[in-house]
Design a protein around this motif. Structure first.
Motif, PDB file in Angstrom:
ATOM      1  N   ASP A  81       0.854  -1.182   0.000  1.00 62.61           N
ATOM      2  CA  ASP A  81       0.000   0.000   0.000  1.00 62.61           C
ATOM      3  C   ASP A  81       0.896   1.239   0.000  1.00 62.61           C
ATOM      4  O   ASP A  81       1.510   1.576   1.015  1.00 62.61           O
ATOM      5  N   THR A 141     -11.569   0.499  -2.493  1.00 61.62           N
ATOM      6  CA  THR A 141     -10.954   1.558  -1.696  1.00 61.62           C
ATOM      7  C   THR A 141      -9.638   2.031  -2.301  1.00 61.62           C
ATOM      8  O   THR A 141      -9.269   3.207  -2.155  1.00 61.62           O
ATOM      9  N   TYR A 142      -8.927   1.158  -2.992  1.00 63.13           N
ATOM     10  CA  TYR A 142      -7.501   1.381  -3.238  1.00 63.13           C
ATOM     11  C   TYR A 142      -7.119   1.846  -4.640  1.00 63.13           C
ATOM     12  O   TYR A 142      -6.015   2.353  -4.825  1.00 63.13           O
ATOM     13  N   TRP A 169      -7.134   3.702  -8.575  1.00 63.67           N
ATOM     14  CA  TRP A 169      -7.249   5.076  -9.057  1.00 63.67           C
ATOM     15  C   TRP A 169      -7.232   5.116 -10.582  1.00 63.67           C
ATOM     16  O   TRP A 169      -6.703   4.222 -11.239  1.00 63.67           O
ATOM     17  N   ARG A 212      -8.572   9.248   0.021  1.00 66.71           N
ATOM     18  CA  ARG A 212      -8.958   7.834   0.089  1.00 66.71           C
ATOM     19  C   ARG A 212      -9.711   7.515   1.375  1.00 66.71           C
ATOM     20  O   ARG A 212     -10.601   6.656   1.392  1.00 66.71           O
ATOM     21  N   ASP A 213      -9.356   8.193   2.451  1.00 65.46           N
ATOM     22  CA  ASP A 213     -10.039   7.956   3.723  1.00 65.46           C
ATOM     23  C   ASP A 213     -11.515   8.317   3.658  1.00 65.46           C
ATOM     24  O   ASP A 213     -12.306   7.850   4.493  1.00 65.46           O
ATOM     25  N   ARG A 266     -13.368   7.554   1.097  1.00 64.32           N
ATOM     26  CA  ARG A 266     -14.039   6.499   0.344  1.00 64.32           C
ATOM     27  C   ARG A 266     -14.602   5.451   1.308  1.00 64.32           C
ATOM     28  O   ARG A 266     -14.189   5.379   2.465  1.00 64.32           O
ATOM     29  N   GLN A 326     -14.651   2.086   3.211  1.00 58.65           N
ATOM     30  CA  GLN A 326     -13.484   1.353   3.691  1.00 58.65           C
ATOM     31  C   GLN A 326     -13.799  -0.133   3.838  1.00 58.65           C
ATOM     32  O   GLN A 326     -14.942  -0.513   4.116  1.00 58.65           O
TER      33      GLN A 326
END
Length: 678
Positions: free
Chosen positions: A237, A320-321, A323, A387-388, A390, A392
């Motif tokens: 990550d 979540t991760y 892009w 991202r936080d 979004r 989770q």
């Protein structure tokens, strides 16, 4: 009636509203199957398992499938993390019948638990046909079914047997293991084998120790290359730190997005030790960020570390991760967005599904110009904040004793190495200081939780949740990993209570888990009887119970000065030695412990009034040989056997170095200490 509503396992609770009449693993479920004269379905999985969720949605939430299961079977749902003993037995059966294993695991068994047909994930149509076939076979071919079950039990009993060949784990065997790993090494991408590719953390720990003992540059290079490839890949990550469970490809690009406590604990040890031995800035950064991930994302205040983060978010893996270039520009603006897309390999085509990309580090950042690193840190901070917001992934918040032990040991080692390299000139000194503070607090919190909640009447329990301990008894890996963690805490803190607790757990292991050949069973002699008593010697996702208990015995023997624990460790390791040179990829932790025994292990005691700042202590940690134990404090400090009867020389801090209970002369200079450790 579904009976999972009162379960403590998050995985079982995920199935509490299924139309399937689930039972938890219990005697009453098998008694009900016997009363009804129907076979048993044993469904085994875990909360963060993607394909477990898929099978649940397709089959277990379907009223038609549930009706078939309820009419003709007793269905039992098992959390493999809560009951590794049950999982081990039926995984061995599944592998024996199908040649492979995995989760979800689907086992059909007789009312006494004897497996007669095993598999993993089944699509709904296949599962419906299978249910019908098993019902027909149970009704019309009962004798054949029972014979098949008896043959499976005989096969898995042999696979898990103790009493096989034994041999000392010699330097030649460990050299052969390192050589075999070199032949299986992926020269292009790092790691071992092809897709899917798992982080080989225990093999890397072994190779680091092998390099220390032998000076093998090949072993060190395999670790360096693999660590860099993983750290720059999508499996790591790039924003919050931590590693996913595995990569679906051979080059670490697209992860299976679940994050497991045990992987991250073991990888923290690898990057920490690589940093200690080489000063590598990438290893330093990744160790720091992995420690931060453990403390920020998995630690539960007042408890320990949670087990995992789910692979899915709202039923979508990776939501979540990932892009797109447009999303980067939306968060960062046009200029920084394009710069970040280049840095993190985010393209219009994408590396994942739907034109999205998993963030990878496509450019070297650790040796870049300071201005570039500052820009990168700013971009990471803004992307993480976005991202936080979004959705989770869910967190499996049960506390597993063994995995918490791994995390405690890893953070204790990290804290010691941070002290070696701490410098006010570091540009991220405040970040490193913050991480060490929160990681230290999380580590101590977890240790207190294990000591106060998981140890019940002198025995270890496997799991807890919401500060309440569960019923499953600890298995061998729990005793080994927790005892090793308590030994690590004893070295870090100088507190005697942790060594005392480690000794108590090891006494239980020797009394209740030992096998006649010097090895160990994975379950205690008074544990629930399964169709066979598991005794798996191989290291897989986590250290084998046997490897974990040997590691703890070696550390405890060195710290306490009691030879019988070392002898027990050597006897147990001799039962694994025949596997090490032939199956090196599956004996990594055992081989790492073998390197410690060959090294001594060294016992280093520094008598000083300043354990945190004494140069002798720093030298001991920096140059410690494989598996060495290091303690520092005042002479005759209560609860610290290595400091007993060891005065200072000429009122100066003094180091005492022993190896296998044989000691060198005490020294007061760093140069003399380093010379003794070479």
């Amino acid at each position: 009636m579904n009976r999972l509503a009162n379960a403590t396992s998050p995985y079982l609770l995920q199935h509490a509203n299924n139309p399937v009449d689930w039972w938890p693993w219990c005697d009453e479920a098998f008694a009900e199957a016997k009363r009804r004269d129907v076979p048993v379905i044993i469904s085994i999985g875990y909360a963060a398992c993607h394909w477990c969720h898929v099978m649940a949605h397709e089959s277990f939430e379907n009223d038609g499938v549930a009706e078939l299961m309820n009419d003709s079977f007793v269905s039992i749902k098992v959390d493999r993390e809560e009951r590794p003993d049950v999982d081990a037995v039926y995984m061995t059966a599944t592998q024996a019948m199908t040649g492979q294993g995995g989760w979800p695991m689907t086992v059909f068994a007789t009312p006494d638990g004897t497996p007669f047909f095993c598999g993993t994930y089944f699509p709904r149509a296949n599962f419906i046909r299978l249910l019908g076939s098993v019902v027909t076979a149970w009704r019309d071919q009962r004798e054949d079914v029972l014979r098949q079950g008896a043959a499976v039990v005989e096969a898995i009993g042999g696979a898990q047997a103790v009493g096989g060949l034994t041999a000392p784990l010699t330097a030649d065997l460990l050299d052969a293991a390192a050589g075999q790993l070199a032949t299986e090494y992926d020269q292009t991408n790092g790691g071992f084998g092809g897709a899917p590719k798992f982080p080989p953390h225990m093999n890397l720990l072994f190779l680091l120790r092998h390099h220390q003992r032998t000076g093998s540059e090949r072993s060190l290079e395999m670790v360096r290359h693999t660590c860099e490839a993983m750290a720059r890949g999508g499996i790591h990550d790039q924003l919050a730190g931590g590693f996913a469970r595995y990569s679906v490809d051979a080059h670490w690009t697209v992860p299976h997005f679940e994050k497991m406590l045990y992987d991250n604990a073991l990888l923290l040890r690898v990057y920490t030790q690589l940093w200690r031995l080489t000063g590598d800035p990438l290893a330093r950064r990744v160790a720091r960020d992995t420690a931060r991930f453990l403390a920020d994302e998995l630690h539960r205040p007042g408890e320990g570390f949670a087990s995992a983060l789910d692979a899915d978010t709202e039923g979508v893996e990776g939501l979540t991760y990932v892009w797109t270039p447009a999303q980067l520009v939306e968060v960062l603006g046009e200029e920084d967005g394009r710069w970040a897309a280049d840095l993190f390999a985010v393209t219009d085509e994408g590396s994942f599904e739907g034109g999205t990309s998993v963030l990878r580090l496509a450019r070297d950042i650790d040796d870049a110009d300071p201005a570039v690193r500052r820009r990168w840190q700013d971009v990471v901070g803004r992307l993480l904040a976005a991202r936080d917001n979004r959705p989770q992934p869910a967190r499996d918040d049960k506390v597993v004793a063994a995995w918490n032990g791994l995390a405690i040991t890893a953070i204790a080692e990290f804290q010691q190495v941070v002290a070696l390299y701490a410098s006010p000139e570091d540009e991220d000194v405040n970040l490193m200081e913050g991480v060490t503070i929160v990681a230290d607090g999380a580590m101590r919190d977890a240790a207190e939780h294990l000591a106060g909640v998981h140890i019940v009447d002198g025995r270890l329990r496997r799991v807890s949740r919401d500060k309440a301990v569960g019923e499953p008894a600890g298995v061998l890996e729990d005793y080994g990993c927790v005892a090793e963690a308590f030994c690590a805490l004893h070295q870090l803190t100088g507190e005697g209570r942790w060594l005392e607790l480690a000794g108590q757990l090891l006494e239980v292991a020797l009394a209740r888990f030992a096998a006649p050949d010097g090895g160990f069973f994975d379950t205690a002699d008074d544990a629930e009887r399964l169709v066979t008593r598991p005794a798996d010697p191989t290291d897989n996702a986590t250290p084998a119970g046997r490897s974990a208990i040997v590691a703890a015995l070696v550390a405890y023997a060195a710290l306490s000065g009691q030879v019988r624990y070392r002898e027990a460790a050597e006897a147990a390791l001799s039962t694994v030695a025949p596997l090490v040179s032939r199956h090196a990829r599956f004996t990594g932790y055992a081989a790492a412990v073998g390197e410690a025994l060959l090294s001594g292990p060294y016992e280093i005691a520094v008598v000083t009034d300043d354990p945190a700042g004494d140069p002798l202590v720093a030298a001991a940690h920096r140059h410690a040989p494989p598996g060495a134990v290091v303690v520092a404090g005042r002479t005759d400090q209560p609860g610290v056997p290595l400091l007993a009867d060891r005065p200072t020389l000429d009122d100066r801090p003094t180091a005492y170095v022993c190896r296998g209970f044989v000691c060198d002369r005490p020294v007061t200079s760093v140069d003399d200490l380093v010379a003794q450790l070479r």
